[in-house]
Design an enzyme around this catalytic site. Structure first.
Site, PDB file in Angstrom:
ATOM      1  N   GLU A 176      -6.276  -2.797  -2.189  1.00 43.78           N
ATOM      2  CA  GLU A 176      -5.974  -3.935  -3.078  1.00 43.78           C
ATOM      3  C   GLU A 176      -6.963  -5.101  -3.045  1.00 43.78           C
ATOM      4  OE1 GLU A 176      -2.017  -5.114  -1.920  1.00 43.78           O
ATOM      5  OE2 GLU A 176      -1.116  -3.374  -2.863  1.00 43.78           O
ATOM      6  N   GLU A 299       1.569   5.885  -4.276  1.00 45.58           N
ATOM      7  CA  GLU A 299       2.803   5.119  -3.982  1.00 45.58           C
ATOM      8  C   GLU A 299       3.728   5.156  -5.197  1.00 45.58           C
ATOM      9  OE1 GLU A 299       1.895   1.212  -2.378  1.00 45.58           O
ATOM     10  OE2 GLU A 299       0.102   1.934  -1.377  1.00 45.58           O
TER      11      GLU A 299
END
Ligand code: GLA
Length: 398
Positions: A176, A299
Site C-alpha cells: 500500500e 484479500e
C-alpha cells in the site's frame, strides 16, 4: 460438507490458477473446529491476517537480544539487536506443518504478509535508540534496520535450520505505498504515500519523500529469500485507473533498480457490490501483467450495497452471488489470455462473522451508521451462501 465442491477444486478446474486458493485466518481460528474444517476443505493456502505484521513481530516496545552474560547484543552498526516475537505466527505455522505431515497429498502453503507497511508498524522502529519519542533515524540507518528486519523474518521461516522451510511460497514485500489522495499524481507521478489516518507515516518521517526504501526492500528480500519464494507488491483500489498507472510506474521502478527481484502484483481486491466494473479489473490485470510475471488476488471480499440496511437480506445475498459470479467469470476468462498468469486467489477471512468489515465503522449506511456486512462465500454460521455458488456453480443462483 459432503457433496460440496471445494473452492480450491473449482479454481484449479476453471483456470490455470495453479490450485492456489487461499484464505486469511487469525491464530484463534485454530481453536474453532468449524473454521478449520472450512479451511482444509476449501483452501490450500493461508495468509496470517495479522500475525506476520511488523507490530506483532516487534511488539509495542522494543525488546533486545541478550548474550549469555546478560549483556545486550549489538549489531554491526552498534545498535541493540532486536528480539522478535514469532510466537503468534508460529502457532499457525506449527499447526499447518503438523497438518501437512499427516496429509502429504493435500498440503497447505503460506502467503507471507507483510514485510514493509506504514500501518501496524510501531513508530519506535523509526526513531533514534528505538525510543518512544525524539528524532527519527537517518535514511542510512533505517535501510540497515530494514535489511536486518527482512533478513531476520525470512531466515526465521526459510533459513537452513528453520523447521518451516519451504512452507511459505510468496511474500508481500511492500504493502500500500500508492495513495492518490496524498498528492496529485499527474503533477507528482513518482511520489508515494506519506500519510495514514491523518498522520505522516514512519517511512515518510525518515525518508521525506525519497522512495528508495521500497526498491531496497525488494533488494533485501531478493538477497535473503530462496528463489522459489515469489516476491510481491500488494495494494488496494487496484483497479482504479489513476492508482493502477501509478502502481505500474512503481513496479517498473522497482524492477529497474539493481539487485531487486519482483515477481508479482498482489491485487487486494477489497471490492464493493457496484465497483469496480469488471472491465476495469480486466484492464488492471492486463496492465500489471505487462510489467510483472504474476498476478494474485490477495484479500478478496465484497462490501454490501451502499443502501443495504439489513432488511431484505435474501435479495442482498442473491445480488452478492451475481457479483461474485461476474468477477470470477472475468478472472477465469482473463487467466486464459496470453501473457496473463493468475497464480492465486485469497479470501480475506473464512466466513462473514470474522470479516474485518463486520465491525468496520467507516462503511456508512444503516441505522447505527454501519451496514451489516456479508463479504465472504460462507455466512456467520459457516454455511455456504449465494456468493459461494457465484464462484463454484452459478446455475445454482436464483
Ligand atoms: C489491508 C491489509 C490487510 C488488512 C486489511 C484490513 O488490506 O493489507 O493486512 O489489514 O487491510 O483488515
Amino acid at each position: 460438507m459432503t457433496n460440496i465442491i471445494p473452492i480450491k477444486d473449482r479454481l484449479a478446474q476453471k483456470s490455470a490458477i495453479n490450485g492456489k486458493a487461499g484464505v486469511a485466518i487469525m491464530s484463534d481460528a485454530l481453536e474453532d473446529e468449524k473454521v478449520i474444517r472450512l479451511v482444509i476443505t476449501h483452501y490450500n493456502s493461508i495468509t496470517c491476517e495479522n500475525e506476520m505484521k511488523p507490530e506483532i513481530f516487534l511488539g509495542d516496545a522494543p525488546t533486545y537480544r541478550v548474550d549469555s552474560d546478560g549483556s545486550i547484543c549489538l549489531d554491526d552498526n552498534g545498535e541493540p539487536v532486536l528480539q522478535f516475537d514469532f510466537s503468534r505466527a508460529d502457532k499457525i505455522m506449527d499447526y499447518i506443518r503438523d497438518y501437512n505431515r499427516k496429509n502429504p497429498d493435500d498440503i497447505i502453503r503460506i502467503r507471507g504478509h507483510v514485510l514493509v507497511w506504514h500501518s501496524q508498524t510501531p513508530d519506535w522502529f523509526f526513531r533514534e535508540g528505538y525510543a518512544a519519542q525524539g528524532a527519527y533515524v537517518s535514511k542510512e540507518k533505517m535501510l540497515m534496520r530494514l535489511e536486518n528486519y527482512i533478513r531476520e523474518v525470512i531466515s526465521h521461516y526459510d533459513g537452513d535450520n528453520s523447521p518451516y522451510r519451504g512452507m511459505i511460497y510468496a511474500w508481500d514485500v511492500v504493502n500500500e505505498q500508492i495513495e492518490p489522495e496524498d498528492y496529485d499524481l499527474t503533477e507528482n507521478p513518482g511520489s508515494v504515500r506519506f500519510t495514514c489516518n491523518g498522520k505522516t507515516t514512519g517511512w515518510y518521517n525518515v525518508f521525506q519523500g525519497d522512495i528508495s526504501y521500497i526498491s531496497q526492500a525488494f533488494v533485501f528480500a531478493a538477497r535473503y529469500a530462496p528463489k522459489d519464494i515469489k516476491l510481491f507488491y500488494n495494494d488496494y483500489n487496484d483497479a482504479d485507473p489513476v492508482k493502477r498507472d501509478a502502481i505500474c510506474r512503481l513496479l517498473k521502478q522497482i524492477k529497474e533498480t539493481g539487485g531487486t527481484r519482483i515477481d508479482g502484483m498482489g491485487m487486494q481486491a477489497h471490492y464493493s457490490m457496484d465497483t469496480p466494473a469488471v472491465g476495469l479489473i480486466g484492464e488492471a490485470v492486463r496492465k500489471y501483467s505487462s510489467v510483472v510475471e504474476e498476478i494474485q488476488f490477495t484479500e478478496f471480499d465484497i462490501q454490501s450495497s451502499r443502501n443495504y440496511d439489513g432488511s431484505n437480506k435474501e435479495a442482498e445475498l442473491q445480488r452478492e452471488g451475481y457479483r461474485y459470479k461476474e468477477i470470477f467469470e472475468t478472472i477465469f476468462c482473463l487467466d486464459k489470455e496470453t501473457g496473463i498468469n493468475i497464480t492465486g486467489i485469497t479470501f480475506w477471512g473464512t466466513h462473514d462473522a470474522v470479516s474485518w468489515l463486520h465491525n468496520f465503522s467507516d462503511v456508512g449506511g444503516g441505522a447505527d451508521g454501519k451496514r451489516p456486512q456479508m463479504p465472504l462465500p460462507f455466512d456467520d454460521d459457516y454455511k455456504i451462501k449465494p456468493a459461494y455458488w457465484g464462484i463454484v456453480d452459478s446455475f445454482k443462483l436464483e
